[in-house]
Design an enzyme around this catalytic site. Structure first.
Site, mmCIF file in Angstrom:
data_model
loop_
_atom_site.group_PDB
_atom_site.id
_atom_site.type_symbol
_atom_site.label_atom_id
_atom_site.label_comp_id
_atom_site.label_asym_id
_atom_site.label_seq_id
_atom_site.Cartn_x
_atom_site.Cartn_y
_atom_site.Cartn_z
ATOM 1 C CD GLU A 75 -2.650 -1.549 0.277
ATOM 2 O OE1 GLU A 75 -3.299 -0.609 -0.226
ATOM 3 O OE2 GLU A 75 -2.730 -2.726 -0.129
ATOM 4 C CB ALA A 77 1.979 4.712 -3.360
ATOM 5 C CB CYS A 78 4.188 9.576 -3.804
ATOM 6 S SG CYS A 78 3.658 11.282 -4.099
ATOM 7 C CE1 TYR A 139 -1.125 7.220 -6.260
ATOM 8 C CE2 TYR A 139 -3.180 7.879 -7.317
ATOM 9 C CZ TYR A 139 -2.489 7.051 -6.462
ATOM 10 O OH TYR A 139 -3.150 6.043 -5.810
ATOM 11 C CE LYS A 176 -4.754 9.983 1.678
ATOM 12 N NZ LYS A 176 -5.574 9.083 0.823
#
EC number: 5.1.3.20
Length: 325
Positions: A75, A77-78, A139, A176
């Site tokens: 899971e 990631a950027c 992304y 986030k």
């Protein structure tokens, strides 16, 4: 041992909790804790060990044996759709995942990794096929390119699954910031001012009527664990609910929950303000997403998914419980 990369992040920490709920604690969490606030996502979890992302990557690139590994949930990631440093995004999202794929397949270790619905760009068809994929940012491109890399592989003998997450919301996303779900932001807005802010109309949709496939993180965890239980299933699959709902639907679900809280709850809360659609998002904003869930259903997953009328109140209740701790 089970490895969860991004294990201190939003979806990763919920997978850790899901494993704990099964009595599984032999878990190696891999993450980048430069943002130390993410450790709070694991404060109530039981794990065996933690490893920094860079250390983990260096070890798998040299082919180091980490012992008996049952599965890897990748899971990490950027996940920022506004990050345009292509070298950084490709290193963290693409090269890292390529190295992990090679390490897992050489050892026949199941790999379940996070892809993204952003690979489809503006849509309007959201089905797992090259003809429908048109990423609009770094992304999305990094996720798309790895999916292409996986498709080109031959002779893989172990489970490899990519899950194209749609709009995930739920517990443990507070770190986030601006990239957290609209449900999280609506909760904050209602607490602060009693009103929700939504974009005015765009792309032919009325104010607040832009529609996304919103999926609760508990459903995401359930699918990940079902795949863990079914190692014969491999491939790239959408993971949404299969039903688009409007931002107004999410706002109304949040407002209804606040109003049900009684005297100190939402008596004065419940307005929606529509703000101008930002110029910088024009041509880059998904006004509609809806997962085609045919492939995952055909693979055997048959459980229902929460709609926002069920999932949003459950999430807001969790947020309220955290505020009281």
């Amino acid at each position: 041992m089970i490895i969860v990369t991004g294990g201190a992040g939003f979806i990763g920490s919920n997978i850790v909790q899901g494993l704990n709920d099964r009595g599984i604690t032999d878990i190696l969490v891999v993450d980048d804790l430069r943002d130390g606030r993410k450790c709070l996502n694991l404060a109530d979890a039981d794990i065996r060990d933690y490893m920094d992302m860079d250390d983990f990557l260096a070890r798998i690139q040299t082919g180091e044996d980490l012992g008996r590994v049952e599965a890897v949930f990748h899971e990490g990631a950027c996940s920022s759709t506004t990050e345009w440093d292509g070298r950084f995004v490709m290193r963290v999202n693409y090269e890292y995942t390529k190295a992990l794929l090679a390490w897992c397949t050489q050892r026949k270790i199941p790999l379940i990794y996070a892809s993204s619905a952003s690979v489809y760009g503006m849509g309007p068809t959201f089905r797992e096929a090259r003809e429908f994929e048109q990423p609009l940012n770094m992304y999305a491109y990094s996720k798309f390119l790895f999916d292409c890399h996986l498709r080109a592989q031959q002779g893989i003998e172990s489970q490899v699954v990519g899950l194209r997450y749609f709009n995930v919301y739920g517990p443990r996303e507070q770190h986030k910031g601006s990239m957290a779900s609209v449900a999280y932001h609506f909760n904050n807005q209602l607490n602060e001012s009693g009103r929700v802010r939504l974009f005015e109309g765009s792309d032919g949709y009325g104010p607040g009527e832009q529609r996304r496939d919103f999926i609760h993180v508990d459903d995401v965890v359930a699918v990940n664990l079902w795949l863990f239980d079914n190692p014969q299933v491999s491939g790239i699959y959408n993971l949404g609910t299969g039903r688009a709902q409007s931002f107004n639907d999410v706002a109304r679900a949040a407002i209804k929950w606040f109003r049900a809280q009684g005297e100190d709850g939402g008596r004065e809360r419940g307005g929606i303000d529509y703000i101008p659609f930002p110029d910088h998002l024009k041509g880059r904003y998904q006004s509609f997403t809806e997962a085609d869930m045919g492939a995952l259903r055909a693979a055997g997953y048959d459980r229902p998914f929460m709609d926002v009328e069920t999932g949003v109140p459950a999430y807001l209740s969790w947020l309220a419980s955290q505020d009281k701790r």
